[in-house]
Design an enzyme around this catalytic site. Structure first.
Site, PDB file in Angstrom:
ATOM      1  N   LYS A 163       0.835  -1.188   0.000  1.00 40.74           N
ATOM      2  CA  LYS A 163       0.000   0.000   0.000  1.00 40.74           C
ATOM      3  C   LYS A 163       0.872   1.241   0.000  1.00 40.74           C
ATOM      4  O   LYS A 163       2.009   1.143   0.480  1.00 40.74           O
ATOM      5  CB  LYS A 163      -0.968   0.033   1.174  1.00 40.74           C
ATOM      6  CG  LYS A 163      -0.389  -0.301   2.565  1.00 40.74           C
ATOM      7  CD  LYS A 163       0.799   0.428   3.147  1.00 40.74           C
ATOM      8  CE  LYS A 163       0.791   1.900   3.323  1.00 40.74           C
ATOM      9  NZ  LYS A 163       2.058   2.414   3.921  1.00 40.74           N
ATOM     10  N   TYR A 251      -4.340   4.252   6.501  1.00 42.38           N
ATOM     11  CA  TYR A 251      -4.941   3.314   7.456  1.00 42.38           C
ATOM     12  C   TYR A 251      -6.212   3.911   8.066  1.00 42.38           C
ATOM     13  O   TYR A 251      -7.187   3.197   8.305  1.00 42.38           O
ATOM     14  CB  TYR A 251      -3.947   2.970   8.576  1.00 42.38           C
ATOM     15  CG  TYR A 251      -2.827   2.095   8.081  1.00 42.38           C
ATOM     16  CD1 TYR A 251      -2.990   0.719   7.992  1.00 42.38           C
ATOM     17  CD2 TYR A 251      -1.609   2.631   7.685  1.00 42.38           C
ATOM     18  CE1 TYR A 251      -1.974  -0.092   7.515  1.00 42.38           C
ATOM     19  CE2 TYR A 251      -0.591   1.830   7.213  1.00 42.38           C
ATOM     20  CZ  TYR A 251      -0.784   0.470   7.134  1.00 42.38           C
ATOM     21  OH  TYR A 251       0.216  -0.328   6.662  1.00 42.38           O
TER      22      TYR A 251
HETATM   23  P1  NAD Z   1      12.476   1.365   2.548  1.00 46.75           P
HETATM   24  O1  NAD Z   1      13.024   2.692   2.185  1.00 46.75           O
HETATM   25  O2  NAD Z   1      12.907   0.751   3.831  1.00 46.75           O
HETATM   26  O3  NAD Z   1      12.776   0.322   1.379  1.00 46.75           O
HETATM   27  C1  NAD Z   1      12.588   0.649   0.056  1.00 46.75           C
HETATM   28  C2  NAD Z   1      13.267  -0.389  -0.819  1.00 46.75           C
HETATM   29  O4  NAD Z   1      13.129  -0.001  -2.167  1.00 46.75           O
HETATM   30  C3  NAD Z   1      14.768  -0.524  -0.538  1.00 46.75           C
HETATM   31  O5  NAD Z   1      15.134  -1.868  -0.628  1.00 46.75           O
HETATM   32  C4  NAD Z   1      15.409   0.235  -1.680  1.00 46.75           C
HETATM   33  O6  NAD Z   1      16.668  -0.316  -2.046  1.00 46.75           O
HETATM   34  C5  NAD Z   1      14.408  -0.001  -2.795  1.00 46.75           C
HETATM   35  N1  NAD Z   1      14.436   1.063  -3.827  1.00 46.75           N
HETATM   36  C6  NAD Z   1      14.431   0.841  -5.151  1.00 46.75           C
HETATM   37  N2  NAD Z   1      14.451   1.989  -5.837  1.00 46.75           N
HETATM   38  C7  NAD Z   1      14.488   2.970  -4.913  1.00 46.75           C
HETATM   39  C8  NAD Z   1      14.543   4.384  -5.019  1.00 46.75           C
HETATM   40  N3  NAD Z   1      14.540   5.013  -6.197  1.00 46.75           N
HETATM   41  N4  NAD Z   1      14.570   5.097  -3.876  1.00 46.75           N
HETATM   42  C9  NAD Z   1      14.540   4.484  -2.663  1.00 46.75           C
HETATM   43  N5  NAD Z   1      14.491   3.146  -2.503  1.00 46.75           N
HETATM   44  C10 NAD Z   1      14.469   2.385  -3.625  1.00 46.75           C
HETATM   45  O7  NAD Z   1      10.884   1.501   2.515  1.00 46.75           O
HETATM   46  P2  NAD Z   1       9.822   0.541   3.201  1.00 46.75           P
HETATM   47  O8  NAD Z   1       9.421   1.114   4.494  1.00 46.75           O
HETATM   48  O9  NAD Z   1      10.297  -0.829   3.162  1.00 46.75           O
HETATM   49  O10 NAD Z   1       8.553   0.739   2.222  1.00 46.75           O
HETATM   50  C11 NAD Z   1       8.461   0.037   1.002  1.00 46.75           C
HETATM   51  C12 NAD Z   1       6.978  -0.141   0.642  1.00 46.75           C
HETATM   52  O11 NAD Z   1       6.333  -0.859   1.698  1.00 46.75           O
HETATM   53  C13 NAD Z   1       6.204   1.152   0.481  1.00 46.75           C
HETATM   54  O12 NAD Z   1       5.237   0.976  -0.509  1.00 46.75           O
HETATM   55  C14 NAD Z   1       5.496   1.322   1.825  1.00 46.75           C
HETATM   56  O13 NAD Z   1       4.288   2.065   1.732  1.00 46.75           O
HETATM   57  C15 NAD Z   1       5.222  -0.122   2.167  1.00 46.75           C
HETATM   58  N6  NAD Z   1       5.124  -0.319   3.620  1.00 46.75           N
HETATM   59  C16 NAD Z   1       4.047  -0.981   4.090  1.00 46.75           C
HETATM   60  C17 NAD Z   1       3.890  -1.176   5.432  1.00 46.75           C
HETATM   61  C18 NAD Z   1       2.693  -1.932   5.953  1.00 46.75           C
HETATM   62  O14 NAD Z   1       2.486  -1.954   7.159  1.00 46.75           O
HETATM   63  N7  NAD Z   1       1.922  -2.589   5.082  1.00 46.75           N
HETATM   64  C19 NAD Z   1       4.836  -0.670   6.325  1.00 46.75           C
HETATM   65  C20 NAD Z   1       5.965  -0.012   5.812  1.00 46.75           C
HETATM   66  C21 NAD Z   1       6.093   0.163   4.447  1.00 46.75           C
END
Ligand code: NAD
Length: 408
Positions: A163, A251
């Site tokens: 999401k 949420y």
């Molecule tokens: P994060 O920054 O920790 O991870 C992002 C990942 O994407 C990294 O592995 C990074 O290497 C990669 N990536 C690829 N291209 C990128 C770019 N151009 N810039 C930055 N990173 C890049 O983020 P996250 O918290 O893991 O979030 C990732 C997804 O998960 C998002 O869509 C977020 O909304 C979703 N999320 C969902 C929940 C949930 O509870 N369902 C919680 C946190 C995040």
């Protein structure tokens, strides 16, 4: 009267403008989408600090287990979802995709992913001929979801997408069209639909435990540390849209819909972005909105990246109130009913939500079970987010059709 496309375009231009080009893009291919987005490419980042990798690789449990390629090895994938595959009945990690070779090696070794199933973004198209992969789980920054979901469908794989679904309803529509063309499943990772407290709350509201619902209030906030759009994708408009609403406030928006069981008929809203703060040079610090439902119920939703952390949902009806605080966390949920039969609820361990979400998706892939958190649900939510921004920008109440589209 609000012009949907013009308003959305002005909203995006306010933060840098380049994404506006994508609004004009009619072609549905991932390549066109990526091109229109110039600059927002998938790029490998280092292994996040503090990640605990498993000491023994998890095992697949059943011969019909669904093999996932995980795209984006960031904080959420590595800390929350990947460890939970071990608790799912028939889901296993078959491949990983990252732009960082060192991370591919360390994560691949820990999860027992064969070396030839560790893909770079450039090699992603090759998953088409990898029969070990049934589905792709997209855990990339939001602005990249549409492009990579469409690429996954082009490779003939099912898609579980984090999401929010994308940054515009137009991108959501492209993703749904690509899923239909490929005849592959698309599910949104809205984990609260698999979490015992939220499921119990939905049942209680259906049973009129607080009488007729009159008011819903929700708040999802935390204080973002010092950062800037180039350092953190969550502060970058091309990757995060308006910021807290898409990321966290979604949420509250979701709970207002599944607790009332209604779609809003109108929305008013306000946003705030302080000047001179690099965290908010492209995104909003707060977004507050008010939804009115056909029953007369009103929901007030607030989300912020610049206030002390909270995550609650309150429903007040004619005969009592349901208090969920925290409402949609990874764990530690609390829920009480303040009504004639006042009581606390403990319907189960909230942390089962991750594995249950995976099992629901695999049931859809293997047995054709109807998906509860469909692409259409993700699209609906993006339409409402667009309506919230349009209302904030114009300062006027926006009327909505039952599918969430803005009425002109
Ligand atoms: P994060 O920054 O920790 O991870 C992002 C990942 O994407 C990294 O592995 C990074 O290497 C990669 N990536 C690829 N291209 C990128 C770019 N151009 N810039 C930055 N990173 C890049 O983020 P996250 O918290 O893991 O979030 C990732 C997804 O998960 C998002 O869509 C977020 O909304 C979703 N999320 C969902 C929940 C949930 O509870 N369902 C919680 C946190 C995040």
């Amino acid at each position: 009267m609000v012009n949907n496309v013009t308003t959305r375009r002005r909203f995006i231009q306010a933060g840098g403008g380049v994404v506006a080009a994508s609004l004009a893009a009619t072609a549905s291919s991932a390549a066109t989408l990526a091109q229109a987005r110039g600059g927002t490419r998938a790029m490998g980042q280092p292994l996040p600090e503090g990640v605990k990798l498993p000491s023994t690789p998890p095992r697949r449990k059943r011969p019909d287990s669904v093999g996932f390629a995980i795209v984006g090895l960031g904080g959420y994938a590595l800390n929350q979802m990947m460890p939970r595959f071990d608790q799912a009945e028939r889901a296993h990690i078959a491949a990983i995709v990252s732009g960082n070779p060192d991370k591919l090696r360390r994560v691949g070794d820990a999860y027992g992913v064969p070396e030839d199933a560790r893909y770079s973004y450039d090699a992603f198209a090759r998953i088409a001929s990898d029969d070990r992969i049934d589905a792709v789980y997209i855990v990339l920054p939001t602005g990249l979801h549409a492009e990579w979901a469409i690429r996954a469908f082009a490779a003939g794989k099912h898609v579980l997408c984090e999401k929010p679904m994308a940054l515009s309803s137009a991108d959501c529509e492209r993703m749904i069209a690509a899923s239909r063309r490929a005849d592959r499943k698309l599910m949104l990772a809205y984990r609260s639909h698999f979490e015992p407290y939220n499921l119990e709350a939905m049942t209680l509201m259906e049973q009129k435990a607080v009488g007729a619902i009159r008011l819903v209030r929700s708040e999802q906030s935390y204080r973002m540390g010092p950062t800037s759009p180039s350092e953190n994708w969550r502060a970058n408009r091309m990757l995060a849209g308006g910021g807290p609403l898409e990321d966290y406030g979604i949420y509250g928006l979701q709970s207002a819909l599944y607790l009332t069981g209604e779609m809003p008929e109108s929305v008013s809203a306000t946003t705030f972005r302080p000047t001179g703060d690099p965290r908010f040079s492209e995104i909003f610090a707060h977004v507050a909105s008010q939804l009115r439902f056909p029953s007369g119920a009103v929901a007030q939703l607030v989300t912020s990246y610049d206030s002390a952390g909270t995550n609650f949902a309150h429903v007040r009806g004619t005969d009592g109130a349901l208090i969920m605080d925290p409402a949609t966390s990874y764990s530690g949920q609390k829920m009480r009913l303040e009504a004639r039969n006042a009581r606390e609820f403990a319907p189960g361990d909230p942390s089962v939500q991750f594995a249950r979400q995976l099992d629901h998706f695999t049931n859809a892939v293997r047995d054709g079970e109807a998906i509860r958190t469909s692409g259409e649900m993700g699209l609906r939510d993006l339409r409402l987010i667009e309506a919230i921004y349009a209302a904030a920008e114009t300062g006027r109440t926006v009327n909505l059709a039952p599918d969430g589209r803005m009425r002109r």
